[in-house]
Design a protein around this motif. Structure first.
Motif, mmCIF file in Angstrom:
data_model
loop_
_atom_site.group_PDB
_atom_site.id
_atom_site.type_symbol
_atom_site.label_atom_id
_atom_site.label_comp_id
_atom_site.label_asym_id
_atom_site.label_seq_id
_atom_site.Cartn_x
_atom_site.Cartn_y
_atom_site.Cartn_z
ATOM 1 N N LYS A 32 0.839 -1.211 0.000
ATOM 2 C CA LYS A 32 0.000 0.000 0.000
ATOM 3 C C LYS A 32 0.869 1.254 0.000
ATOM 4 C CE LYS A 32 -4.072 -1.906 2.275
ATOM 5 N NZ LYS A 32 -4.968 -1.809 3.431
ATOM 6 N N LEU A 33 1.971 1.218 0.749
ATOM 7 C CA LEU A 33 2.887 2.352 0.806
ATOM 8 C C LEU A 33 3.518 2.591 -0.561
ATOM 9 C CD1 LEU A 33 4.244 4.519 2.519
ATOM 10 C CD2 LEU A 33 6.013 2.845 3.085
ATOM 11 N N LEU A 34 3.947 1.533 -1.218
ATOM 12 C CA LEU A 34 4.539 1.659 -2.552
ATOM 13 C C LEU A 34 3.524 2.182 -3.565
ATOM 14 C CD1 LEU A 34 6.792 -1.521 -2.800
ATOM 15 C CD2 LEU A 34 7.522 0.865 -2.644
ATOM 16 N N ILE A 35 2.307 1.685 -3.496
ATOM 17 C CA ILE A 35 1.260 2.169 -4.406
ATOM 18 C C ILE A 35 0.983 3.646 -4.146
ATOM 19 C CG2 ILE A 35 -1.198 1.972 -4.980
ATOM 20 C CD1 ILE A 35 -0.900 -1.062 -4.554
ATOM 21 N N GLY A 36 0.925 4.037 -2.881
ATOM 22 C CA GLY A 36 0.686 5.443 -2.530
ATOM 23 C C GLY A 36 1.812 6.340 -3.017
ATOM 24 N N LEU A 59 1.632 9.304 -5.857
ATOM 25 C CA LEU A 59 2.099 10.668 -5.575
ATOM 26 C C LEU A 59 3.081 11.141 -6.633
ATOM 27 C CD1 LEU A 59 2.127 13.108 -3.694
ATOM 28 C CD2 LEU A 59 3.929 11.971 -2.393
ATOM 29 N N VAL A 60 4.035 10.298 -7.003
ATOM 30 C CA VAL A 60 5.005 10.645 -8.043
ATOM 31 C C VAL A 60 4.291 10.900 -9.367
ATOM 32 C CG1 VAL A 60 6.916 9.726 -9.436
ATOM 33 C CG2 VAL A 60 6.951 9.476 -6.941
ATOM 34 N N LEU A 61 3.338 10.042 -9.711
ATOM 35 C CA LEU A 61 2.577 10.217 -10.949
ATOM 36 C C LEU A 61 1.801 11.537 -10.937
ATOM 37 C CD1 LEU A 61 1.772 8.993 -13.654
ATOM 38 C CD2 LEU A 61 -0.097 7.832 -12.488
ATOM 39 N N ALA A 62 1.190 11.874 -9.815
ATOM 40 C CA ALA A 62 0.451 13.136 -9.697
ATOM 41 C C ALA A 62 1.380 14.335 -9.862
ATOM 42 C CB ALA A 62 -0.287 13.195 -8.365
ATOM 43 N N CYS A 63 2.571 14.259 -9.280
ATOM 44 C CA CYS A 63 3.548 15.347 -9.414
ATOM 45 C C CYS A 63 3.997 15.512 -10.862
ATOM 46 C CB CYS A 63 4.744 15.106 -8.506
ATOM 47 S SG CYS A 63 4.370 15.306 -6.757
ATOM 48 N N LEU A 64 4.259 14.411 -11.522
ATOM 49 C CA LEU A 64 4.655 14.473 -12.934
ATOM 50 C C LEU A 64 3.537 15.052 -13.797
ATOM 51 C CD1 LEU A 64 6.552 11.090 -13.374
ATOM 52 C CD2 LEU A 64 7.520 13.394 -13.419
ATOM 53 N N LEU A 65 2.317 14.646 -13.540
ATOM 54 C CA LEU A 65 1.177 15.164 -14.282
ATOM 55 C C LEU A 65 1.017 16.670 -14.052
ATOM 56 C CD1 LEU A 65 -1.227 14.559 -16.101
ATOM 57 C CD2 LEU A 65 -2.561 14.062 -14.062
#
Length: 129
Positions: free
Chosen positions: A4-8, A12-18
Motif C-alpha cells: 500500500k505504501l509503494l502504491i501510494g 504521488l510521483v505520478l500526480a507530481c509528474l502530471l
C-alpha cells in the motif's frame, strides 16, 4: 502494508509528474526582444507615480528589480515585494503590494509574469489579507 505504501508513493510521483506537465503546457508564453512597458505605482495615500521602461527582459520581476523600483525578499516562490518606489508595506496593518495588468489582478508573482510590448502594470499598496 508495504504494498500500500509503494502504491501510494507511486501515485504521488505520478500526480507530481502530471502537474509538472500540465504547468509546462499551460504556462504563459514569453516574448523575446525589445519591449516598452508602463508601470503605475499607487501609493497608500492614493497618489500615483508612472514609470516607462524599455527592456529586453521577459518577466516583470526582472524589469522592476533592474530599475530599482522594488525591493523584496527571495523565496522558493520568487520575489516577495515589500517596498515599491520607496514605500514599504506595513505587516502590522496587513499591507501588501498587489500586481495588476491593465486593471486585472494577476495570478502570478512578478518573477512569473511574462511581459509584452505595450502592456501596463499597476503596483497598488493594498490593506487587508
Amino acid at each position: 502494508m508495504k504494498k500500500k505504501l509503494l502504491i501510494g508513493c507511486g501515485a504521488l510521483v505520478l500526480a507530481c509528474l502530471l502537474a509538472a506537465v500540465l504547468y509546462i503546457q499551460t504556462r504563459p508564453e514569453t516574448a523575446e526582444g525589445a519591449k516598452t512597458i508602463d508601470v503605475v505605482v499607487v501609493h497608500g495615500d492614493g497618489t500615483e507615480a508612472a514609470f516607462q521602461y524599455q527592456t529586453d527582459a521577459e518577466y516583470l520581476g526582472e524589469v522592476l528589480v533592474e530599475n530599482e523600483l522594488v525591493e523584496g525578499t527571495e523565496s522558493a516562490y520568487g520575489l516577495f515585494i515589500t517596498t515599491v518606489d520607496g514605500e514599504t508595506a506595513d505587516d502590522s496593518l496587513q499591507q501588501w503590494w498587489c500586481i495588476t495588468r491593465s486593471g486585472e489582478m494577476l495570478s502570478t508573482g512578478a518573477d512569473q509574469t511574462p511581459i509584452a510590448d505595450g502592456e501596463q502594470y499597476e503596483l497598488t499598496l493594498t490593506e487587508g489579507y
